[in-house]
Design a protein around this motif. Structure first.
Motif, PDB file in Angstrom:
ATOM      1  N   GLN A   1       0.943   4.116  -2.976  1.00 24.53           N
ATOM      2  CA  GLN A   1       0.751   5.545  -2.744  1.00 24.53           C
ATOM      3  C   GLN A   1       1.945   6.356  -3.227  1.00 24.53           C
ATOM      4  O   GLN A   1       1.788   7.431  -3.814  1.00 24.53           O
TER       5      GLN A   1
ATOM      6  N   GLN B   1       0.825  -1.207   0.000  1.00 24.26           N
ATOM      7  CA  GLN B   1       0.000   0.000   0.000  1.00 24.26           C
ATOM      8  C   GLN B   1       0.864   1.263   0.000  1.00 24.26           C
ATOM      9  O   GLN B   1       0.571   2.221  -0.714  1.00 24.26           O
TER      10      GLN B   1
ATOM     11  N   ARG C   1       1.728   9.155  -6.223  1.00 26.21           N
ATOM     12  CA  ARG C   1       2.184  10.543  -6.033  1.00 26.21           C
ATOM     13  C   ARG C   1       3.193  10.925  -7.119  1.00 26.21           C
ATOM     14  O   ARG C   1       3.342  12.091  -7.462  1.00 26.21           O
TER      15      ARG C   1
END
Length: 145
Positions: A97, A93, A101
């Motif tokens: 992320q 996870q 980004r």
């Protein structure tokens, strides 16, 4: 004079892209930098020791534009996981992320059409990799394929 300019450029490149919090380049390791058959940047044509390497970096080290995704890269290497059935979902996870980004299309709205398309492809690939590796059944099927 040269040393001062080199130090200033190192400071600038180390912070790039500073305008978006949490975004930073993913660099390649030393062993991969010695490859002679590195693909050329679509924008500046840069290659060689400092050129882009699909699968290792997302941005050209010369002109800092987003490069096309490597279609041969597997989901485990993209998500920085060991190739096994057991996966640390928290690490998965966090990597998801981090990559979103870095390559999410919202960050490329003011860029060239080519970079926008590459961003969409990267984001789609990251989403597919995350969904596949997150669920045990799809992860197992991916491992045996």
């Amino acid at each position: 004079m040269w040393a001062g300019r080199a130090q200033a450029s190192l400071r600038v490149w180390a912070l790039w892209p500073a305008r978006v919090p949490g975004r930073r380049l993913l660099s390649c390791n030393t062993a991969s930098q010695t490859r002679s058959n590195a693909p050329r940047c679509w924008n500046c044509g840069g290659a060689g020791p400092g050129g882009p390497r699909r699968g290792d970096v997302f941005f050209c080290p010369h002109c800092r534009v987003l490069q096309p995704p490597d279609p041969t890269r597997d989901y485990f290497s993209l998500m920085d996981c060991t190739r096994s059935f057991k996966v640390d979902t928290m690490k998965l996870q966090q990597r998801y992320q981090q990559l979103q980004r870095l390559v999410h299309p919202d960050f490329f709205s003011q860029r060239s059409q080519t970079e926008k398309e590459f961003s969409e492809k990267h984001a789609t690939l990251v989403n597919e990799a995350y969904k596949t590796l997150l669920a045990p059944l799809s992860r197992g099927l991916y491992l045996v394929s």
